[in-house]
Motif scaffolding. Structure first.
Motif, PDB file in Angstrom:
ATOM      1  N   UNK A   9    -141.787 -25.223 -19.646  1.00 31.39           N
ATOM      2  CA  UNK A   9    -140.628 -24.419 -20.043  1.00 31.39           C
ATOM      3  C   UNK A   9    -140.766 -22.972 -19.586  1.00 31.39           C
ATOM      4  N   UNK A  10    -139.635 -22.379 -19.204  1.00 31.95           N
ATOM      5  CA  UNK A  10    -139.565 -20.968 -18.844  1.00 31.95           C
ATOM      6  C   UNK A  10    -139.162 -20.097 -20.025  1.00 31.95           C
ATOM      7  N   UNK A  11    -138.619 -20.722 -21.070  1.00 36.80           N
ATOM      8  CA  UNK A  11    -138.213 -20.006 -22.279  1.00 36.80           C
ATOM      9  C   UNK A  11    -138.147 -21.004 -23.423  1.00 36.80           C
ATOM     10  N   UNK A  50    -139.835 -15.413 -24.188  1.00 39.02           N
ATOM     11  CA  UNK A  50    -140.113 -15.397 -22.751  1.00 39.02           C
ATOM     12  C   UNK A  50    -141.330 -14.506 -22.503  1.00 39.02           C
ATOM     13  N   UNK A  51    -141.785 -14.479 -21.267  1.00 40.45           N
ATOM     14  CA  UNK A  51    -142.841 -13.570 -20.866  1.00 40.45           C
ATOM     15  C   UNK A  51    -144.124 -13.749 -21.647  1.00 40.45           C
ATOM     16  N   UNK A  61    -142.741  -9.142 -30.851  1.00 38.94           N
ATOM     17  CA  UNK A  61    -141.955  -8.341 -29.925  1.00 38.94           C
ATOM     18  C   UNK A  61    -141.587  -9.149 -28.706  1.00 38.94           C
ATOM     19  N   UNK A  62    -140.479  -8.794 -28.117  1.00 39.69           N
ATOM     20  CA  UNK A  62    -140.052  -9.468 -26.891  1.00 39.69           C
ATOM     21  C   UNK A  62    -139.052 -10.565 -27.140  1.00 39.69           C
ATOM     22  N   UNK A  63    -138.846 -10.957 -28.427  1.00 38.68           N
ATOM     23  CA  UNK A  63    -137.857 -11.979 -28.739  1.00 38.68           C
ATOM     24  C   UNK A  63    -136.497 -11.310 -28.849  1.00 38.68           C
TER      25      UNK A  63
END
Length: 331
Positions: free
Chosen positions: A123-125, A140-141, A173-175
Motif C-alpha cells: 500500500x502507498x497509503x 502516508x510517508x 503527525x502527518x495524518x
C-alpha cells in the motif's frame, strides 16, 4: 418511479464485465492465487484507466462524474470475478490520495477494532478510522512506514488477500483529515455489492454444474434436493440485489446496513450451497468454489459485520415501549 437500470448503466456494467474478462480471466486469477495474492500494479493501472476508481469524482476533477448506483454495478462485477486488492479503499481515496484515481497508488484501510489490515505490504497509503464520530485519517510517508513496521503478518483464509495485524496504532503527525463517515457507510455498501456479485456468480456455477453433471444415469439438476438448493440460492441473491441497489440510491445508513446483512448472507450461504452441489469436486484446490466461500467469509467480517448491522437496524426501531400501560396491563 422507474428503478430499472438505464441503458447507460447496463452498458457500464457490460463494459466492466468485458474488461475484467480480458485483464483478469481465470488463468490470471489462478496465477494470483499461486503467488499468494497481493496487488498487481499493472492490473491496478488498467482499472484506473477504465475509470474504476475515479468513477464518482466530478468531471472537472478528472473523474467520470457518476454516483453510488453506478459504483455498485462496477463493484458487483468485481465480486463476480474475485478481483483481489483493496478496491473499496482505493475507490474511496480517489481525489484524496495522489494517484489513487488513476490507479497509480494503492490505498488500503485500517478499520480498527482489532481487525487485520488487507494488502498492507504493497500500500502507498492507509485510511484509518471513519466510523461514527471518528475522524478519517490518511497515513502516508514516514507515518505509514512506522505503521507498516509495527504490523505482523497473519494467516489469511483467502489466498488472494494477505493480512497484517497492527496493535496500538497512533496516527500522529502527518495524518490528514478526510471525509467522515465515508469509510464506514460507503465502504460497507461497496463491499455488499462485491458480495452480491459473488452470490450471483456461485448461483450460476451451481446451475451450470447441475445441468452437466450426471449421477445414477441422470443429470443431478433433475433431483429435487438439488433444485431446492439452486432455488434457495436465487431467492437469497435477488432480495440482496434489491437491497443493495436501493441503498445505493438513497445512501441511507440504515438501508446500507440492511443491504450488507443480506448480501453477506447471500454470498456465504450461496458459496456453501454451490460447494455442496459440486460434491467432492467442490472441495478441491482446482475448483474455484472454495475461493468464493473464503472471500465471502472475509468480506463479511469487514466494513460492517452482521452484529454491527443488526445493531444499526435495531437502533433505528427506536426505544422499546410496552404494548399496554396502566393498571389494566397488570391484570
Amino acid at each position: 418511479m422507474d428503478f430499472q437500470l438505464s441503458d447507460d448503466q447496463r452498458a457500464l456494467r457490460s463494459g466492466m464485465r468485458d474488461l475484467l474478462g480480458a485483464v483478469f480471466d481465470r488463468d490470471r486469477m489462478r496465477e494470483a492465487v499461486e503467488r499468494g495474492g497481493g496487488v498487481d500494479r499493472g492490473l491496478w493501472r488498467e482499472l484506473g484507466a477504465a475509470g474504476f476508481f475515479a468513477l464518482r469524482l466530478p468531471e472537472e476533477a478528472g473523474g467520470v462524474g457518476l454516483g453510488l448506483p453506478e459504483a455498485v454495478l462496477l463493484f458487483e462485477e468485481a465480486g463476480r470475478a474475485l478481483l483481489p486488492g483493496p478496491l473499496v479503499a482505493t475507490h474511496l481515496a480517489a481525489g484524496l490520495v495522489k494517484g489513487a484515481a488513476e490507479g497509480e497508488a494503492v490505498v488500503t484501510a485500517a478499520e480498527g477494532g482489532g481487525r487485520p489490515v488487507a494488502d498492507l505490504g504493497g500500500a502507498d497509503a492507509v485510511l484509518v478510522g471513519g466510523g461514527a464520530g471518528e475522524r478519517l485519517e490518511v497515513l502516508t510517508g514516514e507515518v505509514l512506514e512506522a505503521f507498516v513496521a509495527g504490523a505482523v503478518p497473519v494467516r489469511s483464509m483467502d489466498p488472494l488477500t494477505p493480512l497484517h495485524r497492527v496493535e496500538g496504532r497512533s496516527a500522529g503527525a502527518g495524518a490528514s483529515e478526510a471525509y467522515p463517515g465515508a469509510l464506514r457507510c460507503e465502504g460497507a455498501l461497496l463491499s455488499a455489492a462485491e458480495q452480491l456479485g459473488s452470490a450471483a456468480r456461485t448461483t450460476e456455477m451451481a446451475v451450470q454444474h447441475a445441468r452437466s453433471r450426471e449421477q445414477f444415469g441422470s443429470l443431478i439438476g433433475s433431483f429435487q434436493a438439488v433444485k431446492h438448493l439452486c432455488a434457495d440460492m436465487l431467492a437469497r441473491t435477488e432480495p440482496a440485489r434489491s437491497a443493495v441497489y436501493a441503498a445505493a440510491v438513497t445512501g441511507d445508513p440504515v438501508e446500507i446496513a440492511a443491504a450488507k446483512l443480506l448480501a453477506d448472507e447471500a454470498a456465504v450461504r450461496n458459496a456453501r450451497d454451490c460447494l455442496q452441489i459440486h460434491g467432492g469436486m467442490g472441495f478441491t484446490w482446482e475448483s474455484d468454489v472454495h475461493l468464493h466461500l473464503k472471500r465471502a467469509w472475509l468480506r463479511a467480517a469487514r466494513w460492517l459485520t452482521a452484529a454491527e448491522a443488526e445493531e444499526v437496524l435495531a437502533a433505528d426501531l427506536g426505544p422499546v415501549r410496552p404494548l399496554y400501560s396502566g393498571s389494566a396491563a397488570l391484570g
